[in-house]
Design an enzyme around this catalytic site. Structure first.
Site, short mmCIF file in Angstrom:
data_model
loop_
_atom_site.label_atom_id
_atom_site.label_comp_id
_atom_site.label_asym_id
_atom_site.label_seq_id
_atom_site.Cartn_x
_atom_site.Cartn_y
_atom_site.Cartn_z
N ARG A 253 -15.83 92.74 -25.96
CA ARG A 253 -17.01 92.81 -26.81
C ARG A 253 -16.95 93.90 -27.86
O ARG A 253 -17.94 94.14 -28.53
CB ARG A 253 -18.25 93.00 -25.93
CG ARG A 253 -18.49 91.82 -25.01
CD ARG A 253 -19.80 91.97 -24.27
NE ARG A 253 -19.98 90.90 -23.32
CZ ARG A 253 -20.58 89.75 -23.61
NH1 ARG A 253 -21.03 89.52 -24.82
NH2 ARG A 253 -20.71 88.83 -22.69
N ASP A 254 -15.82 94.58 -28.00
CA ASP A 254 -15.78 95.67 -28.99
C ASP A 254 -14.41 95.74 -29.64
O ASP A 254 -13.68 96.71 -29.49
CB ASP A 254 -16.14 97.00 -28.32
CG ASP A 254 -16.36 98.12 -29.32
OD1 ASP A 254 -16.47 97.82 -30.53
OD2 ASP A 254 -16.41 99.28 -28.90
N VAL A 255 -14.06 94.69 -30.38
CA VAL A 255 -12.80 94.70 -31.13
C VAL A 255 -13.09 95.36 -32.47
O VAL A 255 -13.87 94.84 -33.27
CB VAL A 255 -12.27 93.26 -31.33
CG1 VAL A 255 -10.99 93.29 -32.13
CG2 VAL A 255 -12.05 92.59 -30.00
#
Length: 68
Positions: free
Chosen positions: A60-62
């Site tokens: 969820r945090d690229v």
């Protein structure tokens, strides 16, 4: 009974760090980094358990600061 996440230490800059230190990253290098990151995401999304059931992993945090 406590959950935690352990990750290896990676000594080196993130993609964000490369941008900050040296100016814009050359396009061919950005393409290589992007393709490698996408390959890692695809591998995570394709993971199945021992019974072949998809594990449904999602990152969820690229972001540039999380690409090492």
């Amino acid at each position: 009974g406590i959950f935690f996440l352990a990750m290896p230490f990676i000594d080196g800059p993130s993609l964000r760090g490369l941008e900050d230190k040296r100016g814009p990253v050359p396009l061919p290098i950005l393409w290589r980094i992007a393709l490698d990151a996408l390959g890692g995401l695809e591998a995570a999304h394709q993971l199945v358990d021992d019974q072949g059931v998809p594990m449904k992993l999602i990152h969820r945090d690229v972001s540039p600061q999380n690409i090492l």
